[in-house]
Design a protein around this motif. Structure first.
Motif, PDB file in Angstrom:
ATOM      1  N   ILE A  43       0.848  -1.187   0.000  1.00 29.78           N
ATOM      2  CA  ILE A  43       0.000   0.000   0.000  1.00 29.78           C
ATOM      3  C   ILE A  43       0.887   1.241   0.000  1.00 29.78           C
ATOM      4  O   ILE A  43       1.774   1.377   0.846  1.00 29.78           O
ATOM      5  N   ASP A  44       0.647   2.143  -0.938  1.00 22.48           N
ATOM      6  CA  ASP A  44       1.410   3.384  -1.043  1.00 22.48           C
ATOM      7  C   ASP A  44       0.802   4.422  -0.095  1.00 22.48           C
ATOM      8  O   ASP A  44      -0.386   4.745  -0.215  1.00 22.48           O
ATOM      9  N   PRO A  45       1.585   4.956   0.867  1.00 21.51           N
ATOM     10  CA  PRO A  45       1.033   5.910   1.828  1.00 21.51           C
ATOM     11  C   PRO A  45       0.825   7.307   1.264  1.00 21.51           C
ATOM     12  O   PRO A  45       0.169   8.132   1.898  1.00 21.51           O
ATOM     13  N   THR A  46       1.364   7.596   0.085  1.00 29.60           N
ATOM     14  CA  THR A  46       1.205   8.940  -0.472  1.00 29.60           C
ATOM     15  C   THR A  46      -0.212   9.119  -1.011  1.00 29.60           C
ATOM     16  O   THR A  46      -0.845   8.149  -1.434  1.00 29.60           O
ATOM     17  N   PRO A  47      -0.719  10.361  -0.969  1.00 28.63           N
ATOM     18  CA  PRO A  47      -2.103  10.592  -1.411  1.00 28.63           C
ATOM     19  C   PRO A  47      -2.318  10.173  -2.851  1.00 28.63           C
ATOM     20  O   PRO A  47      -1.514  10.486  -3.730  1.00 28.63           O
ATOM     21  N   GLY A  48      -3.407   9.477  -3.079  1.00 25.08           N
ATOM     22  CA  GLY A  48      -3.778   9.098  -4.432  1.00 25.08           C
ATOM     23  C   GLY A  48      -4.832  10.054  -4.960  1.00 25.08           C
ATOM     24  O   GLY A  48      -5.141  11.071  -4.341  1.00 25.08           O
ATOM     25  N   ARG A  49      -5.395   9.713  -6.082  1.00 28.41           N
ATOM     26  CA  ARG A  49      -6.381  10.579  -6.734  1.00 28.41           C
ATOM     27  C   ARG A  49      -7.778  10.004  -6.537  1.00 28.41           C
ATOM     28  O   ARG A  49      -8.002   8.811  -6.709  1.00 28.41           O
ATOM     29  N   TRP A  50      -8.722  10.851  -6.172  1.00 28.47           N
ATOM     30  CA  TRP A  50     -10.117  10.430  -6.098  1.00 28.47           C
ATOM     31  C   TRP A  50     -10.676  10.337  -7.513  1.00 28.47           C
ATOM     32  O   TRP A  50     -10.400  11.186  -8.362  1.00 28.47           O
ATOM     33  N   VAL A  51     -11.475   9.304  -7.755  1.00 19.92           N
ATOM     34  CA  VAL A  51     -12.090   9.076  -9.054  1.00 19.92           C
ATOM     35  C   VAL A  51     -13.584   8.856  -8.849  1.00 19.92           C
ATOM     36  O   VAL A  51     -13.983   8.174  -7.899  1.00 19.92           O
ATOM     37  N   ALA A  52     -14.401   9.410  -9.717  1.00 21.51           N
ATOM     38  CA  ALA A  52     -15.844   9.185  -9.638  1.00 21.51           C
ATOM     39  C   ALA A  52     -16.163   7.737  -9.983  1.00 21.51           C
ATOM     40  O   ALA A  52     -15.543   7.141 -10.866  1.00 21.51           O
ATOM     41  N   SER A  53     -17.139   7.186  -9.278  1.00 22.87           N
ATOM     42  CA  SER A  53     -17.551   5.805  -9.527  1.00 22.87           C
ATOM     43  C   SER A  53     -19.069   5.721  -9.444  1.00 22.87           C
ATOM     44  O   SER A  53     -19.670   6.226  -8.489  1.00 22.87           O
ATOM     45  N   GLY A  56     -24.505   0.330 -10.331  1.00 24.60           N
ATOM     46  CA  GLY A  56     -25.782  -0.032  -9.739  1.00 24.60           C
ATOM     47  C   GLY A  56     -26.541   1.165  -9.204  1.00 24.60           C
ATOM     48  O   GLY A  56     -27.356   1.034  -8.287  1.00 24.60           O
ATOM     49  N   GLY A  57     -26.261   2.347  -9.749  1.00 23.86           N
ATOM     50  CA  GLY A  57     -26.897   3.565  -9.277  1.00 23.86           C
ATOM     51  C   GLY A  57     -26.195   4.204  -8.104  1.00 23.86           C
ATOM     52  O   GLY A  57     -26.529   5.318  -7.703  1.00 23.86           O
ATOM     53  N   VAL A  58     -25.221   3.518  -7.515  1.00 20.10           N
ATOM     54  CA  VAL A  58     -24.479   4.038  -6.361  1.00 20.10           C
ATOM     55  C   VAL A  58     -23.371   4.951  -6.873  1.00 20.10           C
ATOM     56  O   VAL A  58     -22.434   4.488  -7.523  1.00 20.10           O
ATOM     57  N   LEU A  59     -23.476   6.241  -6.582  1.00 17.14           N
ATOM     58  CA  LEU A  59     -22.511   7.223  -7.057  1.00 17.14           C
ATOM     59  C   LEU A  59     -21.668   7.718  -5.896  1.00 17.14           C
ATOM     60  O   LEU A  59     -22.188   8.086  -4.840  1.00 17.14           O
ATOM     61  N   GLY A  60     -20.359   7.699  -6.074  1.00 14.93           N
ATOM     62  CA  GLY A  60     -19.473   8.169  -5.024  1.00 14.93           C
ATOM     63  C   GLY A  60     -18.078   8.420  -5.550  1.00 14.93           C
ATOM     64  O   GLY A  60     -17.842   8.474  -6.763  1.00 14.93           O
ATOM     65  N   LYS A  61     -17.163   8.581  -4.607  1.00 15.44           N
ATOM     66  CA  LYS A  61     -15.754   8.812  -4.923  1.00 15.44           C
ATOM     67  C   LYS A  61     -14.954   7.615  -4.441  1.00 15.44           C
ATOM     68  O   LYS A  61     -15.189   7.097  -3.349  1.00 15.44           O
ATOM     69  N   TYR A  72      -8.619  -6.781  -4.332  1.00 13.87           N
ATOM     70  CA  TYR A  72      -8.535  -5.337  -4.513  1.00 13.87           C
ATOM     71  C   TYR A  72      -8.897  -4.660  -3.203  1.00 13.87           C
ATOM     72  O   TYR A  72      -9.604  -5.227  -2.357  1.00 13.87           O
ATOM     73  N   LEU A  73      -8.404  -3.432  -3.028  1.00 13.01           N
ATOM     74  CA  LEU A  73      -8.700  -2.649  -1.834  1.00 13.01           C
ATOM     75  C   LEU A  73      -8.874  -1.193  -2.257  1.00 13.01           C
ATOM     76  O   LEU A  73      -8.002  -0.633  -2.927  1.00 13.01           O
ATOM     77  N   VAL A  74     -10.005  -0.605  -1.878  1.00 10.19           N
ATOM     78  CA  VAL A  74     -10.282   0.794  -2.200  1.00 10.19           C
ATOM     79  C   VAL A  74     -10.905   1.467  -0.981  1.00 10.19           C
ATOM     80  O   VAL A  74     -11.378   0.810  -0.058  1.00 10.19           O
ATOM     81  N   ILE A  75     -10.899   2.808  -1.001  1.00 10.31           N
ATOM     82  CA  ILE A  75     -11.725   3.587  -0.091  1.00 10.31           C
ATOM     83  C   ILE A  75     -12.833   4.196  -0.934  1.00 10.31           C
ATOM     84  O   ILE A  75     -12.585   4.747  -2.011  1.00 10.31           O
TER      85      ILE A  75
END
Length: 199
Positions: A43-53, A56-61, A72-75
């Motif tokens: 896991i890279d501790p440096t800030p990554g980029r937020w991406v729209a996702s 199934g109708g669920v919209l978030g970052k 896989y692992l995401v926030i």
């Protein structure tokens, strides 16, 4: 079969991060730093980029932290809330560990007419293979999402809504860029240094 990420560790990291401020980014930053401490080189501790996702109708970052053919692992989260369909995955289990907010859900095929217990900060739930849920992600909710299984089988559900329904090509492009960065990082790493756990 061996895996590199342990859900027990993810749960510990989540519980250790709960209560940290969200408004200044400390909650997310500390969560990623803690994951990097547990999984150095993975896991890279440096800030990554937020991406729209949108799936199934669920919209978030979403912020991508790690992926391989089997994990896989995401926030993921939404400042204003969202709701929709979880998807149905026959070859992967999807774990959610809530950092902040609340997620309500229900089994779309059971005889129950009541929701499942709410997922609250520090909590953990798992969408097992073949199951599907309706869900409401409340405003200000953020969670770690960990998938274990055939990761490629999730991509059609994850991309079709964004690309074909929302016509949001830029989000797909940005996601591909982030995946590419993780792939290059993974292939550069000496795999023998990363810890492994047996399922």
């Amino acid at each position: 079969m061996t895996y590199r990420i342990d859900p027990v560790v993810l749960h510990q990291v989540t519980k250790g991060a709960v209560g940290r401020p969200l408004y200044n980014g400390e909650l997310i930053t500390r969560t990623i730093e803690s994951l990097a401490e547990h999984y150095p080189g993975l896991i890279d501790p440096t800030p990554g980029r937020w991406v729209a996702s949108k799936a199934g109708g669920v919209l978030g970052k979403v912020r991508f932290l790690y992926f391989s053919p089997r994990e896989y692992l995401v926030i993921f989260g939404s400042p204003t809330g969202t709701q929709g369909f979880s998807g149905r995955y026959k070859h992967i289990d999807i774990h959610k560990f809530l950092l902040a907010g609340r997620i309500d859900s229900y089994d779309v095929e059971s005889d129950a007419t009541t929701p499942l217990p709410p997922l609250l900060p520090g909590g953990h739930t798992c969408l097992e293979r073949g199951h599907a849920r309706g869900l409401t992600i409340h405003p200000g909710s953020w969670h770690l999402e960990y998938g274990r299984g055939a990761v490629a089988t999730t991509l059609p559900f994850a991309m079709v809504d964004t690309l074909l329904v929302s016509l949001e090509i830029e989000s797909v492009r940005r996601s591909a860029v982030e995946f590419g960065k993780l792939a290059r990082r993974r292939f550069r790493r000496d795999e023998s240094d990363a810890p492994k756990w047996v399922r």
